[in-house]
Write a protein that holds these residues in place. Structure first.
Motif, PDB file in Angstrom:
ATOM      1  N   ALA A  19      14.373   4.771   1.075  1.00  0.00           N
ATOM      2  CA  ALA A  19      15.188   5.491   2.057  1.00  0.00           C
ATOM      3  C   ALA A  19      15.246   4.769   3.401  1.00  0.00           C
ATOM      4  N   LEU A  20      14.470   3.714   3.571  1.00  0.00           N
ATOM      5  CA  LEU A  20      14.429   2.978   4.833  1.00  0.00           C
ATOM      6  C   LEU A  20      15.404   1.806   4.812  1.00  0.00           C
ATOM      7  N   ASP A  21      15.860   1.414   5.993  1.00  0.00           N
ATOM      8  CA  ASP A  21      16.725   0.240   6.144  1.00  0.00           C
ATOM      9  C   ASP A  21      15.836  -0.956   6.488  1.00  0.00           C
ATOM     10  N   TRP A  22      15.380  -1.648   5.470  1.00  0.00           N
ATOM     11  CA  TRP A  22      14.489  -2.791   5.658  1.00  0.00           C
ATOM     12  C   TRP A  22      15.274  -4.006   6.136  1.00  0.00           C
ATOM     13  N   HIS A  23      14.721  -4.755   7.090  1.00  0.00           N
ATOM     14  CA  HIS A  23      15.277  -6.064   7.434  1.00  0.00           C
ATOM     15  C   HIS A  23      14.936  -7.032   6.307  1.00  0.00           C
ATOM     16  N   ARG A  24      13.712  -6.926   5.816  1.00  0.00           N
ATOM     17  CA  ARG A  24      13.279  -7.673   4.644  1.00  0.00           C
ATOM     18  C   ARG A  24      12.465  -6.702   3.797  1.00  0.00           C
ATOM     19  N   ALA A  25      12.999  -6.353   2.645  1.00  0.00           N
ATOM     20  CA  ALA A  25      12.324  -5.391   1.770  1.00  0.00           C
ATOM     21  C   ALA A  25      11.019  -5.984   1.244  1.00  0.00           C
ATOM     22  N   PRO A  26      10.001  -5.169   1.126  1.00  0.00           N
ATOM     23  CA  PRO A  26       8.732  -5.670   0.607  1.00  0.00           C
ATOM     24  C   PRO A  26       8.827  -6.000  -0.875  1.00  0.00           C
ATOM     25  N   THR A  27       8.069  -6.987  -1.294  1.00  0.00           N
ATOM     26  CA  THR A  27       8.034  -7.334  -2.713  1.00  0.00           C
ATOM     27  C   THR A  27       6.936  -6.563  -3.434  1.00  0.00           C
ATOM     28  N   ARG A  28       5.958  -6.078  -2.678  1.00  0.00           N
ATOM     29  CA  ARG A  28       4.862  -5.275  -3.238  1.00  0.00           C
ATOM     30  C   ARG A  28       4.683  -4.031  -2.390  1.00  0.00           C
ATOM     31  N   VAL A  29       4.428  -2.938  -3.054  1.00  0.00           N
ATOM     32  CA  VAL A  29       4.196  -1.685  -2.345  1.00  0.00           C
ATOM     33  C   VAL A  29       2.786  -1.674  -1.758  1.00  0.00           C
ATOM     34  N   LEU A  30       1.805  -2.006  -2.561  1.00  0.00           N
ATOM     35  CA  LEU A  30       0.409  -1.936  -2.128  1.00  0.00           C
ATOM     36  C   LEU A  30      -0.311  -3.245  -2.437  1.00  0.00           C
ATOM     37  N   ASP A  31      -0.973  -3.774  -1.424  1.00  0.00           N
ATOM     38  CA  ASP A  31      -1.843  -4.931  -1.613  1.00  0.00           C
ATOM     39  C   ASP A  31      -3.273  -4.410  -1.541  1.00  0.00           C
ATOM     40  N   ALA A  32      -3.795  -3.998  -2.675  1.00  0.00           N
ATOM     41  CA  ALA A  32      -5.144  -3.424  -2.737  1.00  0.00           C
ATOM     42  C   ALA A  32      -6.222  -4.497  -2.668  1.00  0.00           C
ATOM     43  N   GLU A  33      -5.834  -5.757  -2.746  1.00  0.00           N
ATOM     44  CA  GLU A  33      -6.809  -6.844  -2.712  1.00  0.00           C
ATOM     45  C   GLU A  33      -7.268  -7.171  -1.292  1.00  0.00           C
ATOM     46  N   ALA A  34      -6.622  -6.599  -0.299  1.00  0.00           N
ATOM     47  CA  ALA A  34      -6.976  -6.848   1.104  1.00  0.00           C
ATOM     48  C   ALA A  34      -8.112  -5.917   1.523  1.00  0.00           C
ATOM     49  N   PRO A  36     -11.641  -4.535   3.039  1.00  0.00           N
ATOM     50  CA  PRO A  36     -11.850  -3.150   2.664  1.00  0.00           C
ATOM     51  C   PRO A  36     -10.645  -2.246   2.912  1.00  0.00           C
ATOM     52  N   LEU A  37      -9.632  -2.747   3.572  1.00  0.00           N
ATOM     53  CA  LEU A  37      -8.448  -1.929   3.844  1.00  0.00           C
ATOM     54  C   LEU A  37      -7.263  -2.434   3.041  1.00  0.00           C
ATOM     55  N   ALA A  38      -6.677  -1.566   2.274  1.00  0.00           N
ATOM     56  CA  ALA A  38      -5.472  -1.932   1.533  1.00  0.00           C
ATOM     57  C   ALA A  38      -4.310  -2.030   2.513  1.00  0.00           C
ATOM     58  N   ARG A  39      -3.295  -2.813   2.151  1.00  0.00           N
ATOM     59  CA  ARG A  39      -2.118  -2.969   3.016  1.00  0.00           C
ATOM     60  C   ARG A  39      -0.895  -2.480   2.262  1.00  0.00           C
ATOM     61  N   TRP A  40      -0.162  -1.566   2.873  1.00  0.00           N
ATOM     62  CA  TRP A  40       1.058  -1.021   2.295  1.00  0.00           C
ATOM     63  C   TRP A  40       2.247  -1.795   2.824  1.00  0.00           C
ATOM     64  N   PHE A  41       3.150  -2.220   1.950  1.00  0.00           N
ATOM     65  CA  PHE A  41       4.402  -2.897   2.310  1.00  0.00           C
ATOM     66  C   PHE A  41       4.146  -4.099   3.218  1.00  0.00           C
ATOM     67  N   ALA A  42       3.115  -4.850   2.923  1.00  0.00           N
ATOM     68  CA  ALA A  42       2.633  -5.912   3.817  1.00  0.00           C
ATOM     69  C   ALA A  42       3.666  -6.986   4.116  1.00  0.00           C
ATOM     70  N   ASP A  43       4.515  -7.336   3.177  1.00  0.00           N
ATOM     71  CA  ASP A  43       5.478  -8.411   3.441  1.00  0.00           C
ATOM     72  C   ASP A  43       6.872  -7.877   3.783  1.00  0.00           C
ATOM     73  N   GLY A  44       6.974  -6.587   4.012  1.00  0.00           N
ATOM     74  CA  GLY A  44       8.252  -6.006   4.427  1.00  0.00           C
ATOM     75  C   GLY A  44       8.377  -6.003   5.941  1.00  0.00           C
ATOM     76  N   THR A  45       9.615  -6.031   6.421  1.00  0.00           N
ATOM     77  CA  THR A  45       9.871  -5.996   7.858  1.00  0.00           C
ATOM     78  C   THR A  45      10.939  -4.954   8.138  1.00  0.00           C
ATOM     79  N   LEU A  46      10.643  -4.094   9.105  1.00  0.00           N
ATOM     80  CA  LEU A  46      11.652  -3.136   9.550  1.00  0.00           C
ATOM     81  C   LEU A  46      11.537  -2.951  11.051  1.00  0.00           C
ATOM     82  N   ASN A  47      12.502  -2.266  11.630  1.00  0.00           N
ATOM     83  CA  ASN A  47      12.547  -2.041  13.066  1.00  0.00           C
ATOM     84  C   ASN A  47      12.358  -0.551  13.308  1.00  0.00           C
TER      85      ASN A  47
END
Length: 70
Positions: A19-34, A36-47
């Protein structure tokens, strides 16, 4: 919604992210390998300004109050 989120949080948030207007849509929803803190939409960019204000003006809601206090 709560049950759906609990059953599959990654699928739930992937659906919500469409539902968001991504400038660059993420390729992964969750990076659980990061640990102790997981990263959500880590490679996505929005304003944030666009998502909270500009997109609603573009949709014809420019005369409505959008932000009362920040």
């Amino acid at each position: 919604e709560y049950r759906r989120w609990r059953a599959d949080p990654v699928a739930f948030w992937a659906d919500r992210a469409r539902a968001l207007d991504w400038h660059r849509a993420p390729t992964r929803v969750l990076d659980a390998e990061a640990k102790p803190l997981a990263r959500w939409f880590a490679d996505g960019t929005l304003n944030a300004c666009h998502e909270t204000l500009d997109r609603h003006v573009a949709a014809g809601h420019g005369e409505r109050v959008a932000l009362i206090h920040d």
